[in-house]
Design a protein around this motif. Structure first.
Motif, PDB file in Angstrom:
ATOM      1  N   LEU A  98       0.725  -1.176  -0.011  1.00  0.00           N
ATOM      2  CA  LEU A  98       0.058  -0.016   0.021  1.00  0.00           C
ATOM      3  C   LEU A  98       0.860   1.206  -0.101  1.00  0.00           C
ATOM      4  O   LEU A  98       0.696   2.323  -0.497  1.00  0.00           O
ATOM      5  CB  LEU A  98      -0.859   0.060   1.190  1.00  0.00           C
ATOM      6  N   VAL A  99       2.034   1.128   0.644  1.00  0.00           N
ATOM      7  CA  VAL A  99       2.873   2.403   0.864  1.00  0.00           C
ATOM      8  C   VAL A  99       3.313   2.556  -0.383  1.00  0.00           C
ATOM      9  O   VAL A  99       3.391   3.919  -0.910  1.00  0.00           O
ATOM     10  CB  VAL A  99       3.859   2.254   1.822  1.00  0.00           C
ATOM     11  N   ILE A 123      -2.267   4.539   5.673  1.00  0.00           N
ATOM     12  CA  ILE A 123      -3.122   3.266   5.891  1.00  0.00           C
ATOM     13  C   ILE A 123      -1.925   2.108   5.751  1.00  0.00           C
ATOM     14  O   ILE A 123      -1.908   1.296   6.547  1.00  0.00           O
ATOM     15  CB  ILE A 123      -4.258   3.049   5.042  1.00  0.00           C
ATOM     16  N   GLY A 124      -1.198   2.365   4.649  1.00  0.00           N
ATOM     17  CA  GLY A 124      -0.255   1.332   4.670  1.00  0.00           C
ATOM     18  C   GLY A 124       0.795   1.101   5.774  1.00  0.00           C
ATOM     19  O   GLY A 124       1.289  -0.097   6.293  1.00  0.00           O
ATOM     20  N   GLY A 125       1.121   2.401   6.346  1.00  0.00           N
ATOM     21  CA  GLY A 125       1.986   2.384   7.466  1.00  0.00           C
ATOM     22  C   GLY A 125       1.158   1.954   8.799  1.00  0.00           C
ATOM     23  O   GLY A 125       1.844   1.320   9.623  1.00  0.00           O
ATOM     24  N   PHE A 126      -0.006   2.176   8.709  1.00  0.00           N
ATOM     25  CA  PHE A 126      -1.065   1.888  10.010  1.00  0.00           C
ATOM     26  C   PHE A 126      -1.017   0.171   9.910  1.00  0.00           C
ATOM     27  O   PHE A 126      -0.883  -0.638  10.831  1.00  0.00           O
ATOM     28  CB  PHE A 126      -2.374   2.203   9.686  1.00  0.00           C
ATOM     29  N   VAL A 127      -1.035  -0.499   8.678  1.00  0.00           N
ATOM     30  CA  VAL A 127      -1.171  -2.118   8.456  1.00  0.00           C
ATOM     31  C   VAL A 127       0.064  -2.495   9.017  1.00  0.00           C
ATOM     32  O   VAL A 127       0.054  -3.522   9.438  1.00  0.00           O
ATOM     33  CB  VAL A 127      -1.545  -2.055   7.140  1.00  0.00           C
ATOM     34  N   ILE A 128       1.309  -2.146   8.398  1.00  0.00           N
ATOM     35  CA  ILE A 128       2.481  -2.464   8.988  1.00  0.00           C
ATOM     36  C   ILE A 128       2.725  -2.518  10.361  1.00  0.00           C
ATOM     37  O   ILE A 128       3.174  -3.748  10.890  1.00  0.00           O
ATOM     38  CB  ILE A 128       3.531  -1.557   8.380  1.00  0.00           C
TER      39      ILE A 128
END
Length: 219
Positions: free
Chosen positions: A85-86, A208-213
């Protein structure tokens, strides 16, 4: 379930703020056949979103391994999805900078002239975009990670679907009920989206990519 809800909300919001379905919705609603085409696009979008997340949830439940191994695998997959995502967000920002315009795909210009079945199919197909698939996969992992019963999982899928499609469903329903009031708002939204939506969507993907990571790393 509360933990899953907290994880699903930002994912669903990222899906809701995706520029392509929002732009398609506005172009459809500014066309003469907006009522029929709008409903067709709405049904396709909702069914496509629900089916994508539901299938991803079933697939996530079938991941191999004992409970602890399964949990570790889910965490690793969340990290991979977050990184994807990132990267997708960074690429979108780079393309936006080079193009210098937030204009969407050319086919969106004529979507208002399509019939009800084509826009229904487009609503389904938009859930096969890389961003939509990654968000659905992340949502499925969040649902499976809390290990709930079937009914609870189904409720979470419906919850995600309702939020993820709200930027399509709310304008369509409002325009069908109050067409004269909505038309100037749709025209204003069309201009804003052309200027800013790509940047907003790409930035959301990175966040959101950072959140999921973070979720995947923390386990």
């Amino acid at each position: 379930m509360g933990q899953a809800l907290l994880q699903l909300i930002p994912l669903a919001l990222a899906a809701a703020l995706s520029s392509v379905p929002i732009t398609a919705t506005i172009f459809i609603l500014l066309a003469e056949s907006r009522s029929r085409s709008g409903l067709g696009f709405l049904v396709g979008t909702v069914l496509g979103t629900f089916a994508t997340v539901a299938l991803a949830t079933v697939a996530s439940q079938a991941l191999p391994g004992r409970p602890r191994e399964h949990e570790a695998l889910v965490g690793k997959l969340e990290v991979v999805i977050g990184i994807a995502l990132v990267l997708l967000g960074v690429v979108a920002l780079a393309r936006r900078s080079r193009a210098g315009s937030g204009r969407g795909p050319g086919w969106l210009d004529n979507i208002g002239t399509f019939g009800i079945l084509p826009v229904f199919g487009i609503g389904l197909a938009l859930n096969l975009r890389p961003k939509a698939i990654l968000l659905a996969a992340a949502a499925a992992l969040a649902i499976v990670g809390v290990d709930l019963m079937f009914g609870d999982n189904l409720g979470l899928v419906v919850f995600y679907t309702a939020i993820a499609t709200c930027t399509v469903s709310v304008p369509i329903v409002a325009t069908i009920l109050f067409p004269r009031r909505m038309e100037p708002r749709l025209l204003a939204a069309k201009g804003w989206i052309a200027a800013h939506s790509s940047t907003v969507g790409a930035t959301m993907m990175i966040l959101i990519g950072g959140f999921v990571i973070g979720i995947g790393v923390s386990g």
